[in-house]
Design an enzyme around this catalytic site. Structure first.
Site, PDB file in Angstrom:
ATOM      1  N   ASP A 125       0.837  -1.203   0.000  1.00 17.28           N
ATOM      2  CA  ASP A 125       0.000   0.000   0.000  1.00 17.28           C
ATOM      3  C   ASP A 125       0.873   1.254   0.000  1.00 17.28           C
ATOM      4  O   ASP A 125       1.230   1.753   1.048  1.00 17.28           O
ATOM      5  CB  ASP A 125      -0.897  -0.028   1.239  1.00 17.28           C
ATOM      6  CG  ASP A 125      -1.846   1.139   1.311  1.00 17.28           C
ATOM      7  OD1 ASP A 125      -2.026   1.824   0.295  1.00 17.28           O
ATOM      8  OD2 ASP A 125      -2.415   1.353   2.398  1.00 17.28           O
ATOM      9  N   GLU A 159      -1.892  10.723  -0.290  1.00 15.85           N
ATOM     10  CA  GLU A 159      -3.155   9.977  -0.332  1.00 15.85           C
ATOM     11  C   GLU A 159      -3.543   9.540   1.063  1.00 15.85           C
ATOM     12  O   GLU A 159      -4.715   9.601   1.449  1.00 15.85           O
ATOM     13  CB  GLU A 159      -3.013   8.766  -1.258  1.00 15.85           C
ATOM     14  CG  GLU A 159      -4.329   8.039  -1.557  1.00 15.85           C
ATOM     15  CD  GLU A 159      -4.647   6.877  -0.622  1.00 15.85           C
ATOM     16  OE1 GLU A 159      -5.670   6.216  -0.835  1.00 15.85           O
ATOM     17  OE2 GLU A 159      -3.870   6.637   0.342  1.00 15.85           O
ATOM     18  N   GLU A 160      -2.532   9.097   1.813  1.00 19.62           N
ATOM     19  CA  GLU A 160      -2.801   8.574   3.147  1.00 19.62           C
ATOM     20  C   GLU A 160      -3.218   9.665   4.139  1.00 19.62           C
ATOM     21  O   GLU A 160      -3.684   9.362   5.228  1.00 19.62           O
ATOM     22  CB  GLU A 160      -1.572   7.839   3.690  1.00 19.62           C
ATOM     23  CG  GLU A 160      -1.117   6.649   2.851  1.00 19.62           C
ATOM     24  CD  GLU A 160      -2.060   5.452   2.919  1.00 19.62           C
ATOM     25  OE1 GLU A 160      -3.145   5.571   3.526  1.00 19.62           O
ATOM     26  OE2 GLU A 160      -1.697   4.397   2.366  1.00 19.62           O
ATOM     27  N   HIS A 282      -1.270  -0.881   6.670  1.00 19.29           N
ATOM     28  CA  HIS A 282      -0.927   0.286   7.478  1.00 19.29           C
ATOM     29  C   HIS A 282      -0.057  -0.066   8.680  1.00 19.29           C
ATOM     30  O   HIS A 282      -0.107   0.622   9.709  1.00 19.29           O
ATOM     31  CB  HIS A 282      -2.190   1.034   7.921  1.00 19.29           C
ATOM     32  CG  HIS A 282      -2.810   1.845   6.828  1.00 19.29           C
ATOM     33  ND1 HIS A 282      -3.892   2.675   7.039  1.00 19.29           N
ATOM     34  CD2 HIS A 282      -2.495   1.959   5.511  1.00 19.29           C
ATOM     35  CE1 HIS A 282      -4.219   3.270   5.901  1.00 19.29           C
ATOM     36  NE2 HIS A 282      -3.386   2.835   4.950  1.00 19.29           N
TER      37      HIS A 282
END
Length: 312
Positions: A125, A159-160, A282
């Site tokens: 991710d 983005e996160e 994450h």
């Protein structure tokens, strides 16, 4: 990816042939080397290792990632630019890369976010999506692909932190420039270790007109490889959101994050029922060990075959 709360002949993708009209082999799209994609992931891991263990917005590992991807594209003859923005007191960066040629009034764009969360290196991710579209871009040059449409790639920052970079990019475009982008394809997490094969659901997602044809194109390319898929309502969960809000047709693929794989899904795709698609979502363990090579390979090939079809 951050946490937030059937084929029809009449459908075309911005002038492309109907989705069912051509299997990937007929389009001469290249077989994307998963070895090459994994080499890019190894580079992202090395960058994170050298920069505090992550590639997050505002951290040195993120800018190092941008610079490395840019160097690869510059060497391949792309026209690149770094689009900067500010968020949370830090400068963020999007990398935009244009492939030479094609109709500048008919743009096909592919993207994925390049940043990780601060907790880890973000290899699934979203190193996977970032590395896959990088290798597809490099193979455009290597194979001499000359699409009729103009092709552009984007690697998004922050983005996160709330889909910040992609929104900053879309908002920076004039209405005329937005209208030239006829297709946006998003690839966020394409190598989850306990993978599913999900395609963005254009209907439940209430995507702009034209998105259904992209959904069907992606479904057809998986079907051509005998890979069953499921539609997923990704909502506002990734960088397609800003393009969707601008009325641009969107589509994408996803191999799953924190949700649990069901018994029916394990029977269909393999893997482990009752376990998350990505147990390291994450977390610091989202490293190069947190990848399913088969899923990574299949998604990279589908990205290429879809691009070759849609941009032809």
């Amino acid at each position: 990816m951050r946490i937030l709360i059937a084929l029809a002949a009449a459908l075309t993708v911005a002038g492309a042939a109907p989705a069912q009209a051509a299997a990937p082999s007929a389009l001469a799209a290249p077989d994307i080397s998963v070895t090459n994609v994994k080499a890019h992931l190894t580079q992202f891991q090395s960058i994170a290792n050298a920069n505090g263990g992550n590639r997050a917005h505002g951290r040195p590992g993120y800018l190092a990632s941008v610079n490395w991807v840019k160097s690869k594209l510059d060497a391949a003859g792309f026209t690149t630019r770094v689009h900067s923005f500010t968020y949370g007191g830090a400068t963020g960066y999007n990398l935009i890369a244009d492939y030479p040629g094609g109709d500048a009034n008919n743009v096909v764009m592919l993207g994925g976010h390049l940043d990780s969360v601060p907790a880890g290196p973000g290899i699934n991710d979203n190193g996977t999506g970032s590395a896959s579209i990088l290798e597809v871009a490099l193979q455009m040059k290597a194979t001499g692909f000359r699409p009729a449409k103009h092709v552009r790639f984007g690697w998004w920052g922050a983005e996160e932190r709330g889909l910040i970079g992609s929104a900053a990019y879309v908002n920076s475009l004039s209405s005329a420039e937005k209208s030239k982008i006829k297709t946006y394809l998003n690839f966020d997490m394409t190598g989850s270790p306990n993978p599913g094969y999900f395609v963005y659901d254009a209907v439940k997602g209430e995507f702009p007109a034209g998105s259904l044809a992209l959904q069907q194109r992606l479904e057809a390319d998986f079907k051509a490889r005998n890979i069953p898929t499921e539609l997923i309502d990704v909502g506002n969960r990734s960088d397609h959101r800003a393009f969707m809000a601008a009325g641009i047709p969107v589509g994408g693929t996803f191999t799953g994050a924190e949700k649990i794989k069901t018994a029916a899904q394990a029977a269909k795709w393999g893997g482990t029922a009752g376990q998350a698609f990505d147990r390291c979502y994450h977390r610091s363990c989202d490293t190069t060990s947190n990848i399913n090579d088969t899923a990574l390979d299949r998604n990279a090939d589908v990205i290429a075959s879809t691009l070759w079809a849609v941009a032809a």
